[in-house]
Design a protein around this motif. Sequence first.
Motif, PDB file in Angstrom:
ATOM      1  N   UNK A   1      30.511   8.502  63.331  1.00  0.00           N
ATOM      2  CA  UNK A   1      30.586   7.558  64.449  1.00  0.00           C
ATOM      3  C   UNK A   1      29.296   6.832  64.969  1.00  0.00           C
ATOM      4  N   UNK A   2      28.267   6.593  64.102  1.00  0.00           N
ATOM      5  CA  UNK A   2      27.021   6.405  64.394  1.00  0.00           C
ATOM      6  C   UNK A   2      27.005   4.925  64.972  1.00  0.00           C
ATOM      7  N   UNK A   3      28.235   4.172  64.580  1.00  0.00           N
ATOM      8  CA  UNK A   3      28.170   2.624  65.305  1.00  0.00           C
ATOM      9  C   UNK A   3      29.123   2.587  66.530  1.00  0.00           C
ATOM     10  N   UNK A   4      30.003   3.966  67.125  1.00  0.00           N
ATOM     11  CA  UNK A   4      30.629   3.742  68.043  1.00  0.00           C
ATOM     12  C   UNK A   4      29.898   2.966  69.374  1.00  0.00           C
ATOM     13  N   UNK A   5      30.318   2.084  69.906  1.00  0.00           N
ATOM     14  CA  UNK A   5      29.286   1.635  71.209  1.00  0.00           C
ATOM     15  C   UNK A   5      29.484   2.710  72.449  1.00  0.00           C
ATOM     16  N   UNK A   6      30.492   3.469  72.281  1.00  0.00           N
ATOM     17  CA  UNK A   6      30.298   4.581  73.577  1.00  0.00           C
ATOM     18  C   UNK A   6      29.470   5.982  73.226  1.00  0.00           C
ATOM     19  N   UNK A   7      28.643   5.975  72.140  1.00  0.00           N
ATOM     20  CA  UNK A   7      28.032   7.060  71.865  1.00  0.00           C
ATOM     21  C   UNK A   7      26.601   6.674  71.673  1.00  0.00           C
ATOM     22  N   UNK A   8      25.773   7.468  71.925  1.00  0.00           N
ATOM     23  CA  UNK A   8      24.227   7.293  71.845  1.00  0.00           C
ATOM     24  C   UNK A   8      23.797   7.280  70.164  1.00  0.00           C
ATOM     25  N   UNK A   9      22.948   6.498  70.060  1.00  0.00           N
ATOM     26  CA  UNK A   9      22.325   6.041  68.691  1.00  0.00           C
ATOM     27  C   UNK A   9      21.127   6.578  68.379  1.00  0.00           C
ATOM     28  N   UNK A  10      20.872   7.618  67.292  1.00  0.00           N
ATOM     29  CA  UNK A  10      19.903   8.290  67.072  1.00  0.00           C
ATOM     30  C   UNK A  10      18.927   7.446  66.424  1.00  0.00           C
ATOM     31  N   UNK A  11      17.366   7.876  66.071  1.00  0.00           N
ATOM     32  CA  UNK A  11      16.630   7.176  65.478  1.00  0.00           C
ATOM     33  C   UNK A  11      16.901   7.164  63.914  1.00  0.00           C
ATOM     34  N   UNK A  12      17.466   8.179  63.460  1.00  0.00           N
ATOM     35  CA  UNK A  12      17.807   8.267  62.034  1.00  0.00           C
ATOM     36  C   UNK A  12      18.798   7.406  61.676  1.00  0.00           C
ATOM     37  N   UNK A  13      19.743   7.106  62.758  1.00  0.00           N
ATOM     38  CA  UNK A  13      20.969   6.247  62.332  1.00  0.00           C
ATOM     39  C   UNK A  13      20.474   4.723  62.574  1.00  0.00           C
ATOM     40  N   UNK A  14      19.541   4.484  63.477  1.00  0.00           N
ATOM     41  CA  UNK A  14      18.950   3.072  63.279  1.00  0.00           C
ATOM     42  C   UNK A  14      18.210   2.659  62.142  1.00  0.00           C
ATOM     43  N   UNK A  15      17.420   3.820  61.863  1.00  0.00           N
ATOM     44  CA  UNK A  15      16.752   3.367  60.488  1.00  0.00           C
ATOM     45  C   UNK A  15      17.818   3.279  59.274  1.00  0.00           C
TER      46      UNK A  15
END
Length: 346
Positions: free
Chosen positions: A229-243
Amino acid sequence: MTDPTRTEPTGFDGNQPQPPDLWARTATETEAKKAVSSTPGWERELLEKLVLGTLAEQRAARRWRNFWRFGWLALITLIIWAAWQRDLSSTSKSTPHTAVVDVKGEIAAGAEASAEFVVAAMKSAFEDPGSQAVVLLINSPGGSPVQAGMINDEITRLKAKHNKPLYAVVEETCASAAYYIAAAADEIYVDKASIVGSIGVLMDGFGFTGTMEKLGVERRLLTAGENKGFLDPFSPQSATQRGYAQQMLDQIHQQFIEAVKEGRGERLKATPETFSGLFWTGQQAVDMGLADQYGTLDYVAREVVKAEDVIDYTRRDNVAERLARKFGATFGETVLRGMRSAPALR
């Protein structure tokens, strides 16, 4: 003296008949009604007449409903047949001509500028023995890199198979995914004020985590897989997911760059800004080697292809598909598409 026993006629004419006796007629009608009502089975006869009258009205109403239904069905069938005949007639000419295929609007699956429609139109244009060349008439801000890549690959294959040139003619805009397609053309013609370029990739969306905290709303998302769920707009995004997302975008961007370099070859005068996502006017694009020269569809057909007759091979939605979308047949798909976050060349 007047005889009291003599009855004198009333009115001005002595031969005028006496007026009817209303009391006598009322009595006669009453007696007739009594006679009818005393007739055995009169209720059944009256009921039968009422039922038969109702059935006749229902049959008439049903006939009218069927008439209008068949009428609308015939009209829709006629429209579809006319559109089909128009498509056949537009591609049946075997005399020398310039074939044109529109690439307009968003480049996406299900759109008129989808790979499905554009590739089918190009195949028809290349296979027609009368077409001397194919022109892609482009006016698009971009869209899906997948759809653009499929069209780009098919342009290369069809040119080699049929040994016919393909030219791109830009109207207002040829940006991102649209330029991904145009890069495969033998030559690109633009207007000096056209918008060309935007060679880049983006993935956009929104984040509502801070807003939810202020409102006291808790997000309950269950996944199997820590990054599901790393693209879920209601959940925070970690640096790993952004990378990870950035790595994916960089890879797609590199595919785009390679397609442009392969298509333009030595004509391209690349600079550090060429692939930065910036866009330029048609005049600048010609100077940078992103386009070849100025020209319109008529100019290319007349001066380059040497076949002034232009035939449109563009595939578009039929009437039934447009009606289905109008009445919401694809509403759910549209909503899901809007909620998804996917790479786009815009």
